[in-house]
Structure formats: structure tokens, C-alpha cells
Scaffold this motif. Structure first.
Motif, PDB file in Angstrom:
ATOM      1  N   ILE A 279       0.858  -1.186   0.000  1.00  0.00           N
ATOM      2  CA  ILE A 279       0.000   0.000   0.000  1.00  0.00           C
ATOM      3  C   ILE A 279       0.893   1.234   0.000  1.00  0.00           C
ATOM      4  O   ILE A 279       1.665   1.467   0.937  1.00  0.00           O
ATOM      5  CB  ILE A 279      -0.943   0.000   1.229  1.00  0.00           C
ATOM      6  CG1 ILE A 279      -1.849  -1.230   1.164  1.00  0.00           C
ATOM      7  CG2 ILE A 279      -1.753   1.287   1.287  1.00  0.00           C
ATOM      8  CD1 ILE A 279      -2.705  -1.430   2.394  1.00  0.00           C
ATOM      9  N   LYS A 280       0.775   2.031  -1.034  1.00  0.00           N
ATOM     10  CA  LYS A 280       1.636   3.210  -1.193  1.00  0.00           C
ATOM     11  C   LYS A 280       1.073   4.446  -0.510  1.00  0.00           C
ATOM     12  O   LYS A 280       1.817   5.285  -0.051  1.00  0.00           O
ATOM     13  CB  LYS A 280       1.876   3.499  -2.685  1.00  0.00           C
ATOM     14  CG  LYS A 280       2.468   2.331  -3.452  1.00  0.00           C
ATOM     15  CD  LYS A 280       3.750   1.847  -2.833  1.00  0.00           C
ATOM     16  CE  LYS A 280       4.290   0.641  -3.574  1.00  0.00           C
ATOM     17  NZ  LYS A 280       5.091  -0.221  -2.745  1.00  0.00           N
ATOM     18  N   ASP A 281      -0.222   4.565  -0.446  1.00  0.00           N
ATOM     19  CA  ASP A 281      -0.867   5.730   0.167  1.00  0.00           C
ATOM     20  C   ASP A 281      -0.713   5.654   1.685  1.00  0.00           C
ATOM     21  O   ASP A 281      -1.204   4.710   2.320  1.00  0.00           O
ATOM     22  CB  ASP A 281      -2.348   5.757  -0.227  1.00  0.00           C
ATOM     23  CG  ASP A 281      -3.065   6.957   0.340  1.00  0.00           C
ATOM     24  OD1 ASP A 281      -3.462   6.890   1.527  1.00  0.00           O
ATOM     25  OD2 ASP A 281      -3.231   7.945  -0.397  1.00  0.00           O
ATOM     26  N   GLU A 282      -0.035   6.648   2.270  1.00  0.00           N
ATOM     27  CA  GLU A 282       0.256   6.629   3.703  1.00  0.00           C
ATOM     28  C   GLU A 282      -1.005   6.721   4.566  1.00  0.00           C
ATOM     29  O   GLU A 282      -1.075   6.117   5.622  1.00  0.00           O
ATOM     30  CB  GLU A 282       1.246   7.737   4.069  1.00  0.00           C
ATOM     31  CG  GLU A 282       2.654   7.484   3.549  1.00  0.00           C
ATOM     32  CD  GLU A 282       3.249   6.166   4.022  1.00  0.00           C
ATOM     33  OE1 GLU A 282       3.117   5.809   5.212  1.00  0.00           O
ATOM     34  OE2 GLU A 282       3.863   5.466   3.194  1.00  0.00           O
ATOM     35  N   LYS A 283      -1.999   7.474   4.114  1.00  0.00           N
ATOM     36  CA  LYS A 283      -3.242   7.580   4.879  1.00  0.00           C
ATOM     37  C   LYS A 283      -3.962   6.227   4.911  1.00  0.00           C
ATOM     38  O   LYS A 283      -4.458   5.799   5.955  1.00  0.00           O
ATOM     39  CB  LYS A 283      -4.144   8.648   4.268  1.00  0.00           C
ATOM     40  CG  LYS A 283      -5.399   8.891   5.065  1.00  0.00           C
ATOM     41  CD  LYS A 283      -6.236  10.006   4.469  1.00  0.00           C
ATOM     42  CE  LYS A 283      -7.515  10.184   5.271  1.00  0.00           C
ATOM     43  NZ  LYS A 283      -8.398  11.177   4.673  1.00  0.00           N
ATOM     44  N   ALA A 284      -3.988   5.561   3.764  1.00  0.00           N
ATOM     45  CA  ALA A 284      -4.623   4.240   3.702  1.00  0.00           C
ATOM     46  C   ALA A 284      -3.858   3.236   4.555  1.00  0.00           C
ATOM     47  O   ALA A 284      -4.458   2.400   5.254  1.00  0.00           O
ATOM     48  CB  ALA A 284      -4.706   3.758   2.260  1.00  0.00           C
ATOM     49  N   LYS A 285      -2.541   3.332   4.535  1.00  0.00           N
ATOM     50  CA  LYS A 285      -1.710   2.427   5.334  1.00  0.00           C
ATOM     51  C   LYS A 285      -1.928   2.671   6.825  1.00  0.00           C
ATOM     52  O   LYS A 285      -2.067   1.718   7.605  1.00  0.00           O
ATOM     53  CB  LYS A 285      -0.238   2.645   4.968  1.00  0.00           C
ATOM     54  CG  LYS A 285       0.692   1.570   5.445  1.00  0.00           C
ATOM     55  CD  LYS A 285       2.134   1.826   5.058  1.00  0.00           C
ATOM     56  CE  LYS A 285       2.340   1.598   3.597  1.00  0.00           C
ATOM     57  NZ  LYS A 285       3.765   1.503   3.225  1.00  0.00           N
TER      58      LYS A 285
ATOM     59  N   HIS B 107      -5.573   1.012  -4.293  1.00  0.00           N
ATOM     60  CA  HIS B 107      -4.347   0.915  -3.501  1.00  0.00           C
ATOM     61  C   HIS B 107      -3.884  -0.514  -3.285  1.00  0.00           C
ATOM     62  O   HIS B 107      -3.054  -0.775  -2.437  1.00  0.00           O
ATOM     63  CB  HIS B 107      -4.560   1.600  -2.147  1.00  0.00           C
ATOM     64  CG  HIS B 107      -4.974   3.014  -2.263  1.00  0.00           C
ATOM     65  ND1 HIS B 107      -4.160   3.985  -2.782  1.00  0.00           N
ATOM     66  CD2 HIS B 107      -6.145   3.633  -1.970  1.00  0.00           C
ATOM     67  CE1 HIS B 107      -4.790   5.140  -2.778  1.00  0.00           C
ATOM     68  NE2 HIS B 107      -5.999   4.953  -2.290  1.00  0.00           N
TER      69      HIS B 107
END
Length: 143
Positions: free
Chosen positions: A74-80, A141
Motif C-alpha cells: 500500500i503506497k498511500d500513507e493515509k490508507a496504510k 491501492h
């Protein structure tokens, strides 16, 4: 008179339902099928406990590897960060659920085994759920 008959049937239905639920919640239930599948060579309760404990440890290790790989993808930090927070909450849920299972079987010899069964079942289910959610082709994502 018809009212009393209906009321009597109503109470009889719920009394029967309550009795059926109490029967299905007996702590003297037979061992779970998972025990026979995973620990079929166990010849004693101690061997069953040891086997299920080792299986629970192995499933947790497998899950930790799976989760690390998933979070790396998962590249998106918020999603991670959201996934990690959800994971923390899920871990609390698993621990409390399995502790409750342990308490439920407090007077039974299957107490520890049922706690391990709970941990294995919930952890495997979590992996399947995450796989469906994060590895679906329509999730942006997932990769």
C-alpha cells in the motif's frame, strides 16, 4: 380465550427457544473438527493442547508475514495508517473474543484448546477478509 391461547403459544415458543439455546451452549461439547484435522496424531489432552498452541503460533507468524507484505504494497500513507489502526482494533477484538471463549469453557478440559481454536479461526478469517478487500482488482491501492 383466543388471546390466552396465543399468549400461551408465544411463551411456549420462547421457552423452547431458550432451552434449545442453552443446549447448544453447553461447555461439554465434543472437540471441534479443527482439532481432528490439525492434531489427528495427538494421543492425550496435553498433546492436543501443545499441538493447537503450536498451530496458533504458526498461524500468527503466517499472518504477521502476510500483513507486513500487505502494508508494504500500500503506497498511500493515509490508507496504510488506517489499515494499521484497524489492525490494532482487530487484534483487541481477537484477544477479547478468545479470552471470552477461554472463560466460557472454564470448567471444561477443552478450555485451552478452544482458546487456540478461536485464535486460529479468527486469524485465518482476518487474512481472508483482508485478501478480499485489498487484493480485489477494483481497489486503487491494492498494488
Amino acid at each position: 380465550m383466543l388471546y390466552l391461547l396465543r399468549l400461551g403459544l408465544f411463551y411456549a415458543f420462547f421457552a423452547a427457544l431458550g432451552a434449545a439455546q442453552n443446549q447448544s451452549l453447553s461447555t461439554s461439547t465434543p472437540p471441534p473438527p479443527m482439532l481432528g484435522e490439525l492434531c489427528k496424531d495427538a494421543k492425550s489432552l496435553q498433546e492436543s493442547n501443545d499441538c493447537m498452541e503450536q498451530t496458533a503460533i504458526n498461524v500468527k507468524r503466517e499472518y504477521n508475514r502476510y500483513f507486513a507484505k500487505l502494508t508494504e504494497s500500500i503506497k498511500d500513507e493515509k490508507a496504510k495508517a488506517g489499515l494499521r489502526l484497524a489492525q490494532d482494533r482487530w487484534s483487541e477484538y481477537r484477544d477479547k473474543s478468545c479470552s471470552a471463549a477461554f472463560d466460557f469453557y472454564q470448567s471444561g478440559v477443552m478450555r485451552a484448546v478452544m482458546e487456540f481454536v478461536c485464535e486460529i479461526q479468527l486469524t485465518r478469517s482476518r487474512m481472508k477478509d483482508l485478501d478480499v478487500i485489498y487484493h480485489s482488482t477494483d481497489k486503487p491501492h491494492a498494488k
